[in-house]
Design an enzyme around this catalytic site. Structure first.
Site, PDB file in Angstrom:
ATOM      1  N   LEU A  93      34.352  46.711 -11.368  1.00  0.00           N
ATOM      2  CA  LEU A  93      33.492  47.274 -11.918  1.00  0.00           C
ATOM      3  C   LEU A  93      32.194  47.113 -11.220  1.00  0.00           C
ATOM      4  O   LEU A  93      31.452  48.131 -10.713  1.00  0.00           O
ATOM      5  CB  LEU A  93      33.238  46.264 -13.699  1.00  0.00           C
ATOM      6  N   GLY A  94      32.577  45.751 -10.632  1.00  0.00           N
ATOM      7  CA  GLY A  94      31.282  45.806  -9.563  1.00  0.00           C
ATOM      8  C   GLY A  94      31.725  44.232  -8.656  1.00  0.00           C
ATOM      9  O   GLY A  94      32.315  43.366  -9.010  1.00  0.00           O
ATOM     10  N   GLY A 101      29.260  41.035  -6.876  1.00  0.00           N
ATOM     11  CA  GLY A 101      28.416  39.990  -7.301  1.00  0.00           C
ATOM     12  C   GLY A 101      28.262  39.312  -6.223  1.00  0.00           C
ATOM     13  O   GLY A 101      29.142  38.814  -5.571  1.00  0.00           O
ATOM     14  N   GLY A 102      26.827  38.439  -6.085  1.00  0.00           N
ATOM     15  CA  GLY A 102      26.722  37.088  -4.710  1.00  0.00           C
ATOM     16  C   GLY A 102      27.812  35.944  -5.488  1.00  0.00           C
ATOM     17  O   GLY A 102      28.314  35.608  -5.047  1.00  0.00           O
ATOM     18  N   MET A 103      27.793  36.074  -6.627  1.00  0.00           N
ATOM     19  CA  MET A 103      28.794  34.578  -7.936  1.00  0.00           C
ATOM     20  C   MET A 103      29.824  35.116  -7.729  1.00  0.00           C
ATOM     21  O   MET A 103      30.941  34.508  -7.438  1.00  0.00           O
ATOM     22  CB  MET A 103      28.406  34.863  -9.176  1.00  0.00           C
ATOM     23  N   LYS A 109      34.567  37.815 -14.936  1.00  0.00           N
ATOM     24  CA  LYS A 109      34.648  37.505 -13.832  1.00  0.00           C
ATOM     25  C   LYS A 109      35.254  36.539 -13.529  1.00  0.00           C
ATOM     26  O   LYS A 109      34.837  35.485 -14.217  1.00  0.00           O
ATOM     27  CB  LYS A 109      32.868  37.369 -13.825  1.00  0.00           C
ATOM     28  N   ASP A 138      16.926  33.753 -12.190  1.00  0.00           N
ATOM     29  CA  ASP A 138      16.992  35.371 -11.303  1.00  0.00           C
ATOM     30  C   ASP A 138      17.066  36.138 -12.163  1.00  0.00           C
ATOM     31  O   ASP A 138      17.766  37.391 -12.580  1.00  0.00           O
ATOM     32  CB  ASP A 138      18.654  35.201 -11.651  1.00  0.00           C
TER      33      ASP A 138
END
Length: 1008
Positions: A15-16, A18-20, A38, A131
């Protein structure tokens, strides 16, 4: 990962990134629904990371609100990889809507209200988002708003920590959690995040205000060409109202936005509900015909941050499969590239104004003398004369940091960053100075020492560099290396007074009186030779401290009064306040309370009058401590609260922590244990995060003491033994003595009398060398209690006489304070009771009670002893009333041992009154506690008492079992205590108990 199954989730697609970590679309094979899965970018072997990740996932999974993307599940794969399963939200991010200019004012208000309501639910459950930004807000096809990544941004993998960036840049890059992880997006950081301070829910509201500003103004609230510039705006610049860029924004909406963006957290909205309510009122006035969309304004170079080493970090962490190592390499590459570019195009810095240089040199000399206030005055004037003088700003930051003005220090370092964005523009020596001073201001003393070491190699003929090196090492608790640097500086420049001053200070810390005195004398002569009276006053002050710490109180007072006279002559308010406070310490050691209070009040008044806000807070603490030592708890509390108020008003966090610590200490003395522990823990957290080692250890002392009070004797013993290991290498005599004392108290409470006596004697010997009369007296008092419990009555009486006699009187006379007298009477009363001297015990306990109005533990102990003496003298009804009061009083102290002792005394009173069943119950309750804690003395007495009550009640078998257990306990005690057991077993009360064990038939007869 595509096609694999984790637990019961089948991975379908990426899906994508990210920073995490990476987010996948997955299918829940049990429920047949699509979810977002995730997986963080984390080392699978890092168990701390995994535990932290799962702990946060657990907290967020409890959030249930229509505006929060739900967390369905979390766990670990078989390989140890943590994962989290979330609601799959379809729609567009707020950032996409902004870029497409699709928001009207009314719709922007609705979206922000929805976000605020989601935040409200999270804040109620103790979760701070940290955030809030456009990409974390999604609007679905039906217009519903969802907020993503609650509480998870803190897990952004940042082990590198940006170490290749400058320290001030790293502090602005993000707030850090305890695990040192990067949090926050620069354009939406709150001021407290930018400063690296702890955050609460109001930080989210600032970020939400920045989001609202962008939605209605069409541009971000803050801008800059680098992260430092953005951070400086966040900290110092109030953006123009949104109506300046969008004329359709009404005044009421401007007001809501600007209140949300208040720099001070207390001036913002205090809750998300409050913000949502105000915004809803504005929304209701916008009307249904508000259909004009807010246009995204074209960015100029000044408006839109240009790509830079720091700004592009957030871009790099979003690239697929980026490991922490690759992240570090990327940062190095970016910084290196910019350095190479800048090297060829570096600007020439202008020479500072000669007048500013003179002031700068005066300020730096004052810093090296330890005269931080004088340094701040000179350096403030230097930067006023020449605001582009970067090194003067840096040194001023150091002065503010030394005086614990953290916010002012950060302001100066931000100024340095704006003046010197590329340190290669400086000469090598100046660049090293800047690095060292920056590290010092940030309490990175090892880093500062390394820079000064390089500078010393570059400039071997400059002794002042060696002095700076010594100061960095001294602050890093490397006293031997610090002394070597100072000595080297003095050898290279025999006329350098400050070098000898620092040599003397280090020798004084090491309790080396002859060496310290020689160094101070040399420094004093050199200062006198050049007419430097401030320097002379500093020598006198330091010598006075040395004498005070080595029991030469008359000499200490003479030196300090001379220092005060000189400080007044040159009008050095800072030195005057410090000296007045130290004179108060001397007066306390002299047991002259009136004089101590007089000096303390004078210090407070002068600090207030001259606007020395940091010293004002410290002086209030010192005055409160004097009241605390006299048992005037109300006055102590009032002054600690005044210190807290001043420290918070002027943002002096170290003294805020000091005030909290002392308030906690007061609460513990008042037996308000939970409240006291909470206050001390707040202070400890600050000390730990800020690197204040000594203060941190003092907080540990109080925490260990609290564990003892609560009956966690193993935990308390562990805490104090760990402290001994930490303190012994530092040579800090005061901390070492205090730790021995507290460890001894644990042993005394556990009734390990030989070990307690040994540690009390260790503390007593150290307190004597320090000249701390009050501590010496209390250590003698504690020895006296240990001695009588071992059956060594004559030695105990001698220690008590010494404790309340000449050793605690001032040289001009005086009496021990009320607390010492009350506790001494109590020790004597219990010793008399153990010898069956009931009338004497009663009189002494009554005296102790009368003297202990402020000491709840002494009053409870006195009632306990009075109850037993009344029972043995035939006053049964009075004994029972006193016993009940003693139990309640002991329970109120929160001290586990005191409650057990009161229950045992109650059992004895009930037995003497003929109430065998109640006596058995009370003895059993106390016995359970004694067995669990290994308190053999009390366990023996409880067993024999219960045996007597059981026999008289007709339970012969039960009585026999208790006596057998008591006999086994005596044998064990003899094995463990060795020679010390003989005097203990010869105590009259213990001998009587043993008589019942040795002659059970006689015991039976005695009960009839």
């Amino acid at each position: 990962m595509i096609g694999q199954t984790i637990s019961h989730y089948r991975v379908l697609a990426v899906l994508g990134e990210g920073g995490m970590g990476t987010v996948y679309v997955a299918e829940d094979t049990r429920l047949g629904r699509r979810v977002a899965l995730k997986l963080p970018h984390a080392d699978k072997t890092d168990r701390h990371y995994r535990a932290r990740f799962l702990r946060e996932a657990r907290a967020v999974s409890r959030l249930t609100h229509p505006g929060i993307a739900a967390v369905y599940d979390y766990g670990e794969t078989e390989e140890g990889q943590p994962y989290i399963v979330m609601e799959l939200v379809a729609g567009r991010t707020l950032g996409e809507l902004l870029m497409a200019s699709e928001l009207t004012l009314a719709r922007a208000a609705e979206v922000i209200i929805d976000v605020a309501e989601a935040l409200s639910e999270a804040h109620r459950r103790g979760v701070v988002h940290r955030d809030i930004k456009p990409s974390n807000v999604i609007v679905d096809d039906q217009g519903a708003v969802k907020v993503l990544d609650f509480g998870l941004a803190k897990h952004l993998d940042g082990d590198d920590g940006g170490e290749h960036a400058s320290p001030e840049a790293r502090s602005l890059l993000a707030t850090r959690t305890r695990s040192d992880v990067v949090i926050g997006t620069p354009l939406y950081l709150s001021p407290e995040q930018a400063r690296g301070l702890p955050v609460d829910a109001r930080s989210d509201l600032f970020s939400l205000g920045a989001l609202l500003y962008e939605c209605v103004a069409g541009r971000p609230a803050f801008s800059g060409s680098s992260l430092i510039e953005i951070g400086a705006e966040v900290l110092h610049v109030n953006p123009q109202p949104p109506s300046r860029f969008n004329p359709r924004v009404p005044t009421e909406l401007d007001r809501v936005v600007m209140k949300a963006l208040a720099k001070k957290a207390e001036e913002r909205y205090q809750t998300a509900d409050e913000l949502a309510a105000d915004l809803a009122r504005v929304r209701s006035r916008l009307g249904a015909n508000d259909t004009a969309r807010t246009r995204r304004l074209a960015a100029t170079m000044a408006d839109e941050p240009r790509p830079s080493a720091l700004m592009t970090i957030s871009d790099f962490v979003r690239r697929p499969r980026l490991s922490p190592l690759a992240f570090a390499v990327a940062v190095v590459a970016i910084v290196g590239g910019i350095w190479a570019y800048g090297y060829w195009r570096r600007p020439e810095l202008p020479d500072p104004d000669p007048r500013a240089v003179v002031l700068y040199e005066q300020g730096v000399a004052a810093l090296r003398d330890g005269a931080y206030h004088r340094a701040s005055v000179a350096l403030t004037e230097a930067v006023r004369v020449d605001d582009a003088f970067a090194l003067a700003h840096a040194r001023l930051a150091e002065a503010w940091a030394e005086m614990d003005y953290g916010e002012r220090a950060m302001d100066e370092m931000l100024k340095v960053s704006s003046l010197v964005s590329d340190r290669s523009a400086l000469p090598e020596a100046d660049a090293l100075y800047l690095e060292a001073v920056t590290a010092t201001a940030g309490r990175e003393f090892a880093q500062a020492a390394a820079a000064y070491q390089k500078l010393a190699a570059l400039a071997p003929d400059r002794p002042e560099v060696l002095l700076d090196l010594g100061r960095a090492r001294e602050k890093n608790d490397e006293t031997v290396k610090a002394l070597a640097a100072y000595t080297d500086a003095a050898a290279r420049a025999p006329e350098y007074a400050t070098a000898y001053l620092r040599v003397g200070i280090v020798h004084a810390r090491q309790q080396n009186l002859p060496a310290a005195s020689n160094a101070f004398t040399r420094a004093e002569r050199l200062y006198e030779g050049v007419g430097n009276q401030e320097g002379q006053a500093e020598v006198l002050y330091q010598r006075g401290q040395l004498f005070a710490n080595t029991s030469r109180l008359a000499d200490a007072r003479r030196e300090l009064e001379s220092a005060l006279e000189l400080a007044r002559k040159v009008d050095s308010a800072y030195q005057q306040v410090q000296t007045l406070m130290q004179l108060g310490v001397v007066a306390q050691k002299e047991n002259d309370t009136a004089r101590a209070l007089e000096g303390g009040r004078a210090a407070v008044e002068l600090a207030e009058l001259r606007g020395l806000s940091n010293l004002t807070a410290r002086a209030y603490v010192a005055l409160g401590t004097t009241y605390l030592s006299t048992g005037e708890y109300d006055a102590a509390e009032r002054h600690f609260n005044l210190a807290l108020e001043r420290a918070r008003a002027h943002r002096v966090r170290r003294f805020e922590a000091l005030a909290l610590f002392n308030l906690g200490s007061l609460r513990l003395k008042q037996s308000r244990v939970d409240e006291g522990l909470q206050l001390v823990e707040q202070a400890r957290q600050f000390y730990q995060q800020a690197g204040y080692r000594k203060e941190m250890q003092t907080a540990m002392l109080l925490i260990g003491r609290t564990k003892r009070q609560r009956g966690d004797y193993d935990g308390a013993t562990q805490t104090f033994e760990e402290l001994l290991r930490l303190v012994e290498p530092t040579g800090d005599a005061q901390q070492l003595a205090d730790t021995h004392r507290e460890l001894a108290r644990v042993h005394l409470t556990r009734e390990r009398y030989p070990q307690a006596l040994a540690h009390f004697r260790e503390s007593h010997a150290i307190y004597k060398t320090l000249g701390n009369a009050s501590a010496v007296a209390h250590s003698l008092l504690n020895q006296a209690e240990s001695l009588w419990r071992l059956g060594r009555y004559e030695e105990s009486a001698a220690a008590l006489l010494q404790a309340t006699g000449d050793e605690v009187k001032t040289q001009g006379g005086g009496e021990p304070n009320a607390e010492l007298r009350a506790r001494a009477r109590m020790v004597s009363a219990d010793a008399a009771l153990s010898r069956d001297e009931h009338r004497e015990s009663e009189a002494l306990a009554r005296d102790a009670f009368e003297l202990s109005a402020q000491f709840a533990d002494v009053r409870a102990s006195a009632k306990r002893t009075l109850a037993v003496t009344a029972a043995h003298t035939g006053a049964s009804q009075r004994a029972r009333a006193l016993s009940a009061e003693a139990v309640e009083g002991a329970r109120a102290t929160g001290d586990s041992w005191m409650l057990s002792a009161a229950q045992l005394a109650s059992a004895e009173v009930l037995y003497e009154a003929g109430d065998d069943r109640a006596s058995i119950d009370a003895a059993s309750s106390a016995l359970e506690r004694f067995e669990r804690s290994g308190q053999m003395d009390s366990e023996l007495r409880a067993l024999v008492l219960r045996a007597r009550a059981r026999r008289r009640a007709g339970d012969a078998d039960g009585a026999r079992q208790d006596l057998e257990r008591a006999a086994a306990l005596v044998s064990r005690l003899e094995r463990e205590w060795g020679a010390d057991a003989s005097t203990y077993l010869a105590r009259p009360d213990v001998r009587r108990l043993r008589g019942e064990l040795d002659a059970p038939t006689a015991a039976v007869a005695a009960t009839r």
